[in-house]
Design an enzyme around this catalytic site. Structure first.
Site, PDB file in Angstrom:
ATOM      1  CG  PHE A 120      46.495  37.348  31.783  1.00 15.11           C
ATOM      2  CD1 PHE A 120      46.655  38.637  31.298  1.00 15.11           C
ATOM      3  CD2 PHE A 120      45.239  36.757  31.702  1.00 15.11           C
ATOM      4  CE1 PHE A 120      45.584  39.327  30.745  1.00 15.11           C
ATOM      5  CE2 PHE A 120      44.160  37.433  31.155  1.00 15.11           C
ATOM      6  CZ  PHE A 120      44.329  38.724  30.673  1.00 15.11           C
ATOM      7  CG  ASP A 121      54.160  36.698  33.848  1.00 12.26           C
ATOM      8  OD1 ASP A 121      54.550  35.639  34.375  1.00 12.26           O
ATOM      9  OD2 ASP A 121      54.548  37.825  34.197  1.00 12.26           O
ATOM     10  CG  PHE A 122      50.645  35.693  39.146  1.00 15.21           C
ATOM     11  CD1 PHE A 122      49.302  36.009  39.109  1.00 15.21           C
ATOM     12  CD2 PHE A 122      51.290  35.655  40.377  1.00 15.21           C
ATOM     13  CE1 PHE A 122      48.602  36.299  40.277  1.00 15.21           C
ATOM     14  CE2 PHE A 122      50.606  35.932  41.548  1.00 15.21           C
ATOM     15  CZ  PHE A 122      49.253  36.250  41.497  1.00 15.21           C
TER      16      PHE A 122
END
Length: 208
Positions: free
Chosen positions: A10-12
Protein backbone atom coordinates in the site's frame (compact mmCIF):
# COMPACT_ATOMS: atom_id res chain seq x y z
CA UNK A 1 -2.81 -12.91 -14.98
CA UNK A 2 -4.16 -15.91 -13.03
CA UNK A 3 -2.20 -16.42 -9.84
CA UNK A 4 -2.35 -16.68 -6.09
CA UNK A 5 -1.90 -13.35 -4.33
CA UNK A 6 0.61 -13.59 -1.50
CA UNK A 7 1.15 -9.93 -0.67
CA UNK A 8 -0.27 -6.41 -0.89
CA UNK A 9 1.80 -3.21 -0.91
CA UNK A 10 0.00 0.00 0.00
CA UNK A 11 0.90 3.63 -0.51
CA UNK A 12 0.30 5.67 2.66
CA UNK A 13 -0.73 9.34 2.15
CA UNK A 14 -4.06 9.45 0.34
CA UNK A 15 -4.36 5.67 0.21
CA UNK A 16 -4.47 4.48 3.81
CA UNK A 17 -4.33 7.87 5.53
CA UNK A 18 -6.72 10.70 4.67
CA UNK A 19 -3.93 13.25 4.81
CA UNK A 20 -3.55 14.86 1.39
CA UNK A 21 -5.20 18.16 2.36
CA UNK A 22 -3.05 18.44 5.48
CA UNK A 23 0.04 17.70 3.41
CA UNK A 24 -0.85 20.41 0.89
CA UNK A 25 -1.41 22.93 3.70
CA UNK A 26 1.94 21.99 5.23
CA UNK A 27 3.73 22.61 1.94
CA UNK A 28 1.99 25.94 1.33
CA UNK A 29 2.90 27.21 4.80
CA UNK A 30 6.49 26.01 4.45
CA UNK A 31 6.93 27.78 1.11
CA UNK A 32 5.29 30.94 2.45
CA UNK A 33 7.71 30.95 5.37
CA UNK A 34 10.51 31.29 2.81
CA UNK A 35 8.70 34.02 0.89
CA UNK A 36 7.39 31.82 -1.92
CA UNK A 37 3.68 31.51 -2.73
CA UNK A 38 3.09 28.19 -4.49
CA UNK A 39 -0.52 27.59 -5.64
CA UNK A 40 -2.30 24.45 -4.51
CA UNK A 41 -2.77 23.25 -8.09
CA UNK A 42 1.02 23.01 -8.46
CA UNK A 43 1.51 21.20 -5.16
CA UNK A 44 -1.30 18.65 -5.41
CA UNK A 45 0.07 16.68 -8.41
CA UNK A 46 3.41 16.33 -6.60
CA UNK A 47 1.98 14.79 -3.43
CA UNK A 48 3.39 11.28 -3.35
CA UNK A 49 6.74 12.25 -4.83
CA UNK A 50 9.76 12.52 -2.53
CA UNK A 51 9.40 15.81 -0.67
CA UNK A 52 12.84 17.00 -1.68
CA UNK A 53 11.84 16.70 -5.36
CA UNK A 54 8.77 18.87 -4.80
CA UNK A 55 10.74 21.51 -2.90
CA UNK A 56 13.47 21.66 -5.57
CA UNK A 57 10.94 22.86 -8.12
CA UNK A 58 10.30 26.11 -6.26
CA UNK A 59 13.18 27.02 -3.93
CA UNK A 60 16.97 27.01 -3.79
CA UNK A 61 17.04 25.64 -0.24
CA UNK A 62 14.79 22.58 -0.68
CA UNK A 63 15.94 20.66 2.39
CA UNK A 64 15.03 23.53 4.73
CA UNK A 65 11.56 23.82 3.20
CA UNK A 66 10.99 20.08 3.29
CA UNK A 67 11.93 19.88 6.97
CA UNK A 68 9.64 22.80 7.80
CA UNK A 69 6.65 21.19 6.11
CA UNK A 70 7.37 17.90 7.90
CA UNK A 71 7.43 19.80 11.18
CA UNK A 72 4.04 21.41 10.47
CA UNK A 73 2.63 18.07 9.33
CA UNK A 74 3.79 16.35 12.52
CA UNK A 75 2.37 19.09 14.75
CA UNK A 76 -1.04 18.73 13.11
CA UNK A 77 -0.99 15.00 12.47
CA UNK A 78 -3.96 14.37 14.76
CA UNK A 79 -6.21 15.86 12.06
CA UNK A 80 -5.23 13.08 9.64
CA UNK A 81 -7.23 9.88 10.06
CA UNK A 82 -7.13 6.45 8.48
CA UNK A 83 -9.90 5.85 5.98
CA UNK A 84 -12.63 3.99 7.85
CA UNK A 85 -12.13 0.58 6.22
CA UNK A 86 -8.34 0.45 6.55
CA UNK A 87 -7.95 -1.24 9.94
CA UNK A 88 -10.49 -4.06 9.35
CA UNK A 89 -9.13 -4.70 5.86
CA UNK A 90 -5.56 -5.05 7.13
CA UNK A 91 -6.84 -7.43 9.81
CA UNK A 92 -8.63 -9.54 7.20
CA UNK A 93 -5.51 -9.72 5.02
CA UNK A 94 -3.51 -10.91 8.02
CA UNK A 95 -6.23 -13.49 8.77
CA UNK A 96 -5.94 -14.78 5.20
CA UNK A 97 -2.18 -15.11 5.54
CA UNK A 98 -1.48 -12.39 2.98
CA UNK A 99 1.64 -10.35 3.69
CA UNK A 100 1.36 -6.57 3.79
CA UNK A 101 3.72 -3.63 3.37
CA UNK A 102 3.61 0.14 3.09
CA UNK A 103 5.82 1.90 0.54
CA UNK A 104 5.75 5.65 1.07
CA UNK A 105 7.51 8.88 0.16
CA UNK A 106 6.89 9.95 3.76
CA UNK A 107 9.83 10.09 6.16
CA UNK A 108 10.24 7.49 8.89
CA UNK A 109 9.82 10.05 11.69
CA UNK A 110 6.26 10.59 10.47
CA UNK A 111 5.49 6.89 10.06
CA UNK A 112 6.58 6.26 13.63
CA UNK A 113 3.60 8.32 14.79
CA UNK A 114 1.20 5.65 13.55
CA UNK A 115 0.46 2.18 14.83
CA UNK A 116 -0.26 0.31 11.62
CA UNK A 117 -0.63 -3.46 11.51
CA UNK A 118 1.47 -4.24 8.45
CA UNK A 119 4.41 -6.58 8.12
CA UNK A 120 6.89 -4.13 6.59
CA UNK A 121 7.31 -0.38 6.00
CA UNK A 122 9.62 1.20 3.42
CA UNK A 123 9.99 4.98 3.74
CA UNK A 124 11.86 7.52 1.64
CA UNK A 125 14.64 7.32 4.25
CA UNK A 126 15.19 3.63 3.45
CA UNK A 127 16.03 4.01 -0.25
CA UNK A 128 18.28 6.06 -2.51
CA UNK A 129 15.50 6.71 -5.04
CA UNK A 130 11.83 7.22 -4.25
CA UNK A 131 8.72 6.65 -6.34
CA UNK A 132 8.22 6.49 -9.28
CA UNK A 133 11.53 4.60 -9.29
CA UNK A 134 10.92 0.87 -8.62
CA UNK A 135 13.58 0.71 -5.87
CA UNK A 136 11.18 1.04 -2.89
CA UNK A 137 8.93 -1.68 -4.30
CA UNK A 138 11.86 -4.00 -4.94
CA UNK A 139 12.93 -3.51 -1.33
CA UNK A 140 9.43 -4.28 -0.06
CA UNK A 141 9.14 -7.38 -2.24
CA UNK A 142 12.46 -8.65 -0.93
CA UNK A 143 11.36 -8.05 2.66
CA UNK A 144 8.09 -9.87 1.99
CA UNK A 145 9.86 -12.72 0.22
CA UNK A 146 7.43 -12.90 -2.69
CA UNK A 147 7.68 -12.41 -6.48
CA UNK A 148 6.24 -9.27 -8.05
CA UNK A 149 3.68 -11.26 -10.03
CA UNK A 150 2.07 -12.47 -6.80
CA UNK A 151 1.78 -9.00 -5.26
CA UNK A 152 -0.84 -6.27 -5.54
CA UNK A 153 0.15 -2.60 -5.29
CA UNK A 154 -2.55 -0.16 -4.13
CA UNK A 155 -2.19 3.59 -4.59
CA UNK A 156 -4.19 6.76 -5.14
CA UNK A 157 -2.03 8.36 -7.86
CA UNK A 158 -0.19 7.19 -10.97
CA UNK A 159 3.12 7.74 -9.22
CA UNK A 160 2.25 4.67 -7.12
CA UNK A 161 1.18 2.56 -10.09
CA UNK A 162 3.91 3.26 -12.67
CA UNK A 163 6.66 1.33 -10.83
CA UNK A 164 4.19 -1.44 -10.03
CA UNK A 165 3.53 -1.95 -13.73
CA UNK A 166 7.25 -1.91 -14.50
CA UNK A 167 7.77 -4.76 -12.04
CA UNK A 168 4.68 -6.67 -13.25
CA UNK A 169 2.84 -6.36 -9.96
CA UNK A 170 -0.94 -6.06 -10.16
CA UNK A 171 -1.72 -2.35 -9.91
CA UNK A 172 -4.86 -1.07 -8.20
CA UNK A 173 -6.06 2.54 -8.10
CA UNK A 174 -8.15 3.46 -5.04
CA UNK A 175 -10.50 6.38 -5.68
CA UNK A 176 -11.91 7.30 -2.24
CA UNK A 177 -14.83 9.11 -3.88
CA UNK A 178 -12.80 10.99 -6.49
CA UNK A 179 -13.66 10.97 -10.19
CA UNK A 180 -10.32 9.62 -11.39
CA UNK A 181 -8.97 6.88 -13.63
CA UNK A 182 -5.56 5.60 -14.76
CA UNK A 183 -4.18 3.69 -17.72
CA UNK A 184 -1.64 2.21 -15.32
CA UNK A 185 -4.30 0.48 -13.20
CA UNK A 186 -5.21 -3.17 -13.70
CA UNK A 187 -8.14 -2.59 -11.34
CA UNK A 188 -9.89 0.48 -9.94
CA UNK A 189 -11.64 0.33 -6.56
CA UNK A 190 -13.71 2.79 -4.55
CA UNK A 191 -12.25 2.05 -1.12
CA UNK A 192 -9.59 -0.06 0.58
CA UNK A 193 -12.02 -2.84 1.55
CA UNK A 194 -12.62 -3.49 -2.15
CA UNK A 195 -9.11 -4.93 -2.41
CA UNK A 196 -10.55 -8.11 -0.88
CA UNK A 197 -12.87 -8.41 -3.89
CA UNK A 198 -9.91 -8.05 -6.25
CA UNK A 199 -8.07 -10.84 -4.43
CA UNK A 200 -11.18 -13.06 -4.56
CA UNK A 201 -11.59 -12.33 -8.28
CA UNK A 202 -7.99 -13.28 -9.02
CA UNK A 203 -8.38 -16.47 -6.98
CA UNK A 204 -11.45 -17.41 -9.02
CA UNK A 205 -9.52 -16.85 -12.25
CA UNK A 206 -6.75 -19.06 -10.90
CA UNK A 207 -9.21 -21.90 -10.24
CA UNK A 208 -10.78 -21.90 -13.69
Amino acid sequence: MAMQIKGVIFDFDGTLLDSVELRITAWKKAFQNFGVNVPEDLIRPMIGYPGIDLAKKFVKNPLDVEMLQEDYFLKNIESAKFFQDVIPTLAELRKRGIKTAVVTSTRRIVMQKFSLQVDHVVTIDDVSKGKPDPEPYLKALKMMGIPAEECIVVGDIENDLIPAKKLRCISVLVKHGRDISSNYADYEIENIADILNVIDHLAEKNNR
